[in-house]
Scaffold this active site. Structure first.
Site, PDB file in Angstrom:
ATOM      1  N   ASP A 107      43.242  31.335  48.433  1.00 20.79           N
ATOM      2  CA  ASP A 107      41.969  31.754  49.007  1.00 20.79           C
ATOM      3  C   ASP A 107      42.180  33.119  49.669  1.00 20.79           C
ATOM      4  OD1 ASP A 107      43.264  31.379  51.380  1.00 20.79           O
ATOM      5  OD2 ASP A 107      42.025  29.728  52.067  1.00 20.79           O
ATOM      6  N   ASP A 157      38.987  22.111  44.834  1.00 23.32           N
ATOM      7  CA  ASP A 157      40.094  21.850  45.760  1.00 23.32           C
ATOM      8  C   ASP A 157      39.492  21.155  46.969  1.00 23.32           C
ATOM      9  OD1 ASP A 157      38.936  24.383  47.082  1.00 23.32           O
ATOM     10  OD2 ASP A 157      40.416  23.685  48.529  1.00 23.32           O
TER      11      ASP A 157
END
Lengths: 376, 376
Positions: A92, A271
């Site tokens: 991320d 996720d």
């Protein structure tokens, strides 16, 4: 093109695909186990690979930047080598963590000033620095730097923030072109659709993001406290706009049911900390429903944790034994529950893929959704 | 006879032997990993068996009695089945734990009243009840109920306590004869030599214990704070008296050096929390010395944890990576260190055995002792 669409369900938007990178294949739909600080909590890399068998895992830029820090990652030859994981890694951008640091960060056009949650030291993330950091990490899929808007959020701030996220995306793309690879293997940037829970802003953002010729797209700013139905609405809105020939990643979602419903809405990648975090608290997800293993009803239940036996822990240990380990707070209990849950999540997306390819996804999904939420 | 003496070192009292039970062989000298509450902390049974490979592990009667409790163990068919461990198990008698409950227990001739460390509830252990409990646990080797004397301890109390431990032993033996096996497999009782640090009391106790025709003997009341040299003196005194044709178990000892020195003094069996507990605190034992993995010097050391590669973790992970896991307090770090240390302890006793059989134990031991205590 890295992504190949193999089949599309006729009764929903569900898709089966194949993403190819320098670290191998990613068969979609996929669930990516969360490996925040260069490890999946309680799981050896060998177990992760051989038993749980995901094509890709997730790392967190914010956490890796703070520890082990970039000089260590660079000296190691990148995150793959540092943690001894030779398959794919997605990182991320730090945007979500920065959003979580409410009260310890200040967002400006240039970037975000924030204080470390570890020692309070001051740091600055910008679209440019986050690209450089992810170059040093060496993830296969990098996320653009964005602002994750809270829920609820007033319209005018949501609009302002979404426009800034778009300007940040342009800066990410421009800077990435000027930043060489660190380790030779290719890296791909996924931009993130924001817009809060406002349909017109989500459309506006999806159109802007889709206009960038990247190899995949993410839907961010969900799982921040909004009702589940709103997530489905957002997904439906966004996947109507994003190009069909690229993979879509819905960030931070969710329960097994959430995952199946979002697959049906055209999402390819997921996720979530739920299988690992809830596992560490004694919640087991199975194809027949949810087990709270701390419950006294399992005290003398010597049957296998999960007769399906997706991973070896499922039949190696009994429910009574696992309950005992949670009762006495032994870390082995957390290890077992984590492996079970991740094994189940990966089984779930692999099954979804099989049924999409076989052409009976919707019927299978309908049947599964009736069972997955039951309390056993 | 369960025990066969295979070889005796010519320059020391070190012995290599073989103990046979219904759960298989125990090659001595052996180190028994501590599995207090039906698990070795942080280690899957499969890893324990395949990677660390001990013939026997230890369980704690006191802890198992409190949790999961006897009805669960009985319903499971004993501890082996409950925890899915098909090799040997030795259980202590609870004597040591009761000793540790200072202030929460009262010792009388009949037995010991104590309060649970968990909820303060009152319980009573006697020689008879402890035999019955170990029948339900189903351990292959049961320990007699004893009092573990503190260090220091005045002579008169040490004498009084040792005599009581002997009377308790007689009650254990008498009661065991009247208590049937629970699960069919045979169980053996080891009595425990006490006597504190007083040579004459140790001799007195060793002679009394040796007069009982049991299939093995233990040396207890050590590792309670006394200097290491006193442990060696006690061992030397006691192994001079105990019959050579039976195995000797030195309870709760110790460092790798302590283990080699006590093997040289005629000890066959060991257990200690050191490899597991110190491992969880970041201390790694290796053939070249001791590593404090939290030390900053390992920050960018990407070499294998231990190039010897006794277990797979040793070469799977680097020192820098393991240090990182300890820095960020991830449980995977504790798991890795535990597997490494147990693997090393088992390697150490297996090597000792090889050298005893080969006839060069003393030379090997002398060389090893120079390295084992070094700080790396």
């Amino acid at each position: 093109m890295a992504f190949t669409l193999l089949n599309q369900d006729s009764e929903s938007r569900a898709r089966a695909g194949l993403f190819q990178t320098d670290h191998g294949k990613i068969e979609t739909p996929i669930f990516m186990p969360v490996g925040t600080i260069a490890n999946v909590k309680g799981v050896h890399q060998r177990e992760l690979k051989e038993e749980i068998n995901p094509d890709i895992i997730l790392g967190n830029t914010y956490h890796l930047y703070l520890r082990p820090q970039l000089d260590v990652l660079k000296a190691a030859g990148g995150l793959h080598k540092f943690m001894n994981w030779d398959r794919n890694i997605l990182t991320d951008s730090g945007g979500y963590q920065v959003y979580s640091l409410s009260g310890r960060r200040k967002i400006k056009e240039e970037g975000v000033n924030f204080k470390s949650h570890i020692d309070g030291s001051s740091h600055f993330f910008s679209p440019e620095s986050v690209m450089e950091i992810q170059r040093v990490i060496g993830s296969d899929i990098m996320m653009a730097f964005d602002e994750c808007i809270p829920y609820p959020c007033d319209y005018s701030y949501a609009k302002k923030s979404t426009e800034r996220t778009h300007r940040w995306l342009d800066r990410c793309i421009a800077h990435l072109d000027k930043t060489p690879l660190e380790y030779g293997h290719s890296q791909r940037l996924f931009p993130i659709v924001q817009g809060g829970t406002y349909k017109d802003l989500r459309q506006f953002s999806a159109e802007y993001i889709a206009s960038k010729d990247t190899e995949g797209y993410a839907i961010g700013g969900v799982s921040v406290g909004e009702p589940t139905d709103l997530i489905y609405e957002i997904t439906e809105t966004v996947t109507s706009i994003l190009p069909k020939e690229k993979p879509r990643y819905l960030m931070g979602v969710g329960t097994p049911i959430n995952i199946l419903e979002n697959i049906a809405l055209g999402v390819d990648m997921f996720d979530c900390v739920m299988p690992t975090r809830n596992g560490r608290n004694g919640m087991l997800f199975t194809a027949e429903g949810i087990i709270n293993i701390k419950n006294k009803k399992w005290r003398e239940d010597f049957s296998a944790i999960d007769a399906m036996g997706i991973t070896w822990v499922d039949t190696e240990y009994s429910k009574a034994y696992l309950r005992h380990l949670f009762t006495v707070k032994e870390m082995l209990g957390r290890q077992i529950a984590t492996i079970h849950n991740l094994g189940f999540y990966l089984w779930l997306v692999r099954e979804a893929r099989k049924h999409i390819i076989a052409g009976d996804f919707t019927a299978w999904k309908t049947k599964m959704v009736q069972k997955l939420g039951r309390k056993l």
